[in-house]
Enzyme design. Sequence first.
Site, PDB file in Angstrom:
ATOM      1  N   TRP A 235       0.573  -1.245  -0.057  1.00 13.64           N
ATOM      2  CA  TRP A 235      -0.147   0.061   0.015  1.00 13.64           C
ATOM      3  C   TRP A 235       0.776   1.230  -0.028  1.00 13.64           C
ATOM      4  O   TRP A 235       0.268   2.292  -0.001  1.00 13.64           O
ATOM      5  CB  TRP A 235      -1.052  -0.103   1.211  1.00 13.64           C
ATOM      6  CG  TRP A 235      -0.136  -0.434   2.553  1.00 13.64           C
ATOM      7  CD1 TRP A 235       0.465   0.310   3.451  1.00 13.64           C
ATOM      8  CD2 TRP A 235      -0.248  -1.800   2.977  1.00 13.64           C
ATOM      9  NE1 TRP A 235       0.953  -0.530   4.209  1.00 13.64           N
ATOM     10  CE2 TRP A 235       0.602  -1.801   4.352  1.00 13.64           C
ATOM     11  CE3 TRP A 235      -0.734  -3.010   2.668  1.00 13.64           C
ATOM     12  CZ2 TRP A 235       0.657  -2.779   4.999  1.00 13.64           C
ATOM     13  CZ3 TRP A 235      -0.598  -4.164   3.449  1.00 13.64           C
ATOM     14  CH2 TRP A 235      -0.008  -3.867   4.816  1.00 13.64           C
ATOM     15  N   ARG A 236       2.377   1.190   0.060  1.00 10.15           N
ATOM     16  CA  ARG A 236       3.053   2.248   0.076  1.00 10.15           C
ATOM     17  C   ARG A 236       3.379   2.764  -1.393  1.00 10.15           C
ATOM     18  O   ARG A 236       3.873   3.808  -1.543  1.00 10.15           O
ATOM     19  CB  ARG A 236       4.212   2.229   0.936  1.00 10.15           C
ATOM     20  CG  ARG A 236       4.006   2.227   2.253  1.00 10.15           C
ATOM     21  CD  ARG A 236       5.196   2.039   3.163  1.00 10.15           C
ATOM     22  NE  ARG A 236       4.927   2.251   4.563  1.00 10.15           N
ATOM     23  CZ  ARG A 236       5.898   1.886   5.557  1.00 10.15           C
ATOM     24  NH1 ARG A 236       7.019   1.359   5.291  1.00 10.15           N
ATOM     25  NH2 ARG A 236       5.327   1.763   6.789  1.00 10.15           N
TER      26      ARG A 236
ATOM     27  N   GLU B 151      -5.528   0.596   5.619  1.00 12.36           N
ATOM     28  CA  GLU B 151      -5.487   1.380   6.969  1.00 12.36           C
ATOM     29  C   GLU B 151      -6.720   0.724   7.665  1.00 12.36           C
ATOM     30  O   GLU B 151      -6.619   0.445   8.947  1.00 12.36           O
ATOM     31  CB  GLU B 151      -5.746   2.750   6.585  1.00 12.36           C
ATOM     32  CG  GLU B 151      -4.452   3.673   6.199  1.00 12.36           C
ATOM     33  CD  GLU B 151      -3.266   3.354   7.187  1.00 12.36           C
ATOM     34  OE1 GLU B 151      -3.618   3.282   8.366  1.00 12.36           O
ATOM     35  OE2 GLU B 151      -2.096   3.321   6.497  1.00 12.36           O
TER      36      GLU B 151
ATOM     37  N   GLN C  68      -5.928  -2.786  14.508  1.00 15.67           N
ATOM     38  CA  GLN C  68      -5.990  -3.799  15.788  1.00 15.67           C
ATOM     39  C   GLN C  68      -5.440  -5.232  14.927  1.00 15.67           C
ATOM     40  O   GLN C  68      -5.471  -6.360  15.518  1.00 15.67           O
ATOM     41  CB  GLN C  68      -7.344  -4.269  15.938  1.00 15.67           C
ATOM     42  CG  GLN C  68      -8.104  -3.149  16.591  1.00 15.67           C
ATOM     43  CD  GLN C  68      -7.585  -2.864  17.667  1.00 15.67           C
ATOM     44  OE1 GLN C  68      -7.076  -3.580  18.578  1.00 15.67           O
ATOM     45  NE2 GLN C  68      -7.740  -1.575  18.180  1.00 15.67           N
ATOM     46  N   THR C  69      -4.471  -4.997  14.072  1.00 13.97           N
ATOM     47  CA  THR C  69      -3.921  -6.143  12.969  1.00 13.97           C
ATOM     48  C   THR C  69      -2.665  -5.741  12.635  1.00 13.97           C
ATOM     49  O   THR C  69      -2.162  -4.864  12.174  1.00 13.97           O
ATOM     50  CB  THR C  69      -4.846  -6.687  11.937  1.00 13.97           C
ATOM     51  OG1 THR C  69      -6.242  -6.672  12.220  1.00 13.97           O
ATOM     52  CG2 THR C  69      -4.551  -7.775  11.228  1.00 13.97           C
TER      53      THR C  69
ATOM     54  N   CYS D  81      10.781   1.948  17.662  1.00 15.22           N
ATOM     55  CA  CYS D  81      10.435   2.268  18.814  1.00 15.22           C
ATOM     56  C   CYS D  81       9.434   1.304  19.350  1.00 15.22           C
ATOM     57  O   CYS D  81       8.287   1.662  19.667  1.00 15.22           O
ATOM     58  CB  CYS D  81       9.800   3.746  18.837  1.00 15.22           C
ATOM     59  SG  CYS D  81       9.548   4.606  20.217  1.00 15.22           S
TER      60      CYS D  81
ATOM     61  N   CYS E 108      16.868   1.644  20.796  1.00 12.41           N
ATOM     62  CA  CYS E 108      17.347   2.849  20.846  1.00 12.41           C
ATOM     63  C   CYS E 108      18.559   3.104  20.129  1.00 12.41           C
ATOM     64  O   CYS E 108      18.795   4.377  19.528  1.00 12.41           O
ATOM     65  CB  CYS E 108      17.323   3.335  22.405  1.00 12.41           C
ATOM     66  SG  CYS E 108      15.592   3.337  23.031  1.00 12.41           S
TER      67      CYS E 108
ATOM     68  N   CYS F  36      15.014  12.680  22.014  1.00 13.19           N
ATOM     69  CA  CYS F  36      14.166  11.800  22.701  1.00 13.19           C
ATOM     70  C   CYS F  36      14.282  11.956  24.343  1.00 13.19           C
ATOM     71  O   CYS F  36      15.209  11.544  24.772  1.00 13.19           O
ATOM     72  CB  CYS F  36      14.068  10.136  22.346  1.00 13.19           C
ATOM     73  SG  CYS F  36      13.070   9.301  23.164  1.00 13.19           S
TER      74      CYS F  36
END
Length: 390
Positions: free
Chosen positions: A42-43, A55, A60-61, A210, A217, A226
């Site tokens: 989808w990009r 999207e 939730q997946t 992240c 990190c 950060c």
Amino acid sequence: MSPDGECDESPESERIPDRNRMTRLRRNLSRWYAAHGRELPWRATHDPYRIWISEIMLQQTTVAAVIPYFERFLEQFPTVEVLAAADENEVLRMWEGLGYYSRARNIHRTARQLVAERKGTFPHDAVELQRLPGIGRYTAGAIASFAFDERAPIVEANTLRLYSRLLGYDGDPRSSEGQKLLWRFAEAVLPKANPGRFNQALMELGSTVCTPAAPDCPSCPLRTVCRAFAENRQEEIPRPKPRPKITPVVEASIAVRRGDTYLLRQRRAEERWAGLWDFPRFELGEDQPGHLDRSDEALVPVLHQNLQGPLKELTGIAAEVTAVVTELRHSVTRYRIRLICLEAEYRSGDPTNGDETQQWCRPEDFEELAFSVTGRKLARLLVRRENSGS
């Protein structure tokens, strides 16, 4: 807060990076994404239809789970017009296994609305997009920025975590205060040029570096800006969601056989898995020791007696429970469910009299219908038994 990262005088603005730190943040993230951004189906597009489907599926997946569903769904429904013209059962069948089926019903409603009202075109504006069924603030921002390069902020699971750590925000990020701060930052951090690509970079960093536990990190391009990293609090931030109390329950699913067919019913709007087909299903109560912890042979007469009334009320038929086929364990939101799958022989009654949500179906036709996950497992077990002659 200005779009360029200058501070205003509200209390939460003290957490927003100043202009120099914001510039460094944008530059470092853009460079990192150019080198490390994943190639996802989808990009490689600015088609709002494909972006919208991806999207909604990603809610939730996980990405890994979504990719095959996305590809199959787009093969079946290549345009919003084709999706709008499809039958709801067909849409749910292609969604089967992804869960949260209200998402599928909403995309079907939205496709029909877009075709009826806008000739299949999507609004460019995030506010207008939020007026469509199932499209909230985040999804609207994602479509507007990814498809139309609008300067629309986004906050979802990955960026919520990333923003909280960047800002060192140790309050509840889902509270009114937390949401206000994170959405302000999401808007302030966006560059004037290529905001859609930058939003993708933010989501990618949150997803791959992240991470919720053990964030990488040392590899993060934003570690120098950060606050959580500077304070060694990246494992504490963001504050975790309270875990819901898990309630164990027992349910029964009955495969009622009449000749070479089984009774199926379409679940109602007020039920779980609304619109999907399933075998008649009943809640028996909490999963605890007692009469439900017997052998299969001893359990059959007990469940036969307990389920006669509910079966008649739900379907209009009477049947004799003859065997325990299998047991399935699964979880739904805060419930841990033990599902006892039974087989029964039809005795009397007519469930199809004027009721299109119930039908007798041959096992070879099960694949044409959209089932709940556990319903599909039982259906396929019955098909295997039919094919083996047992």
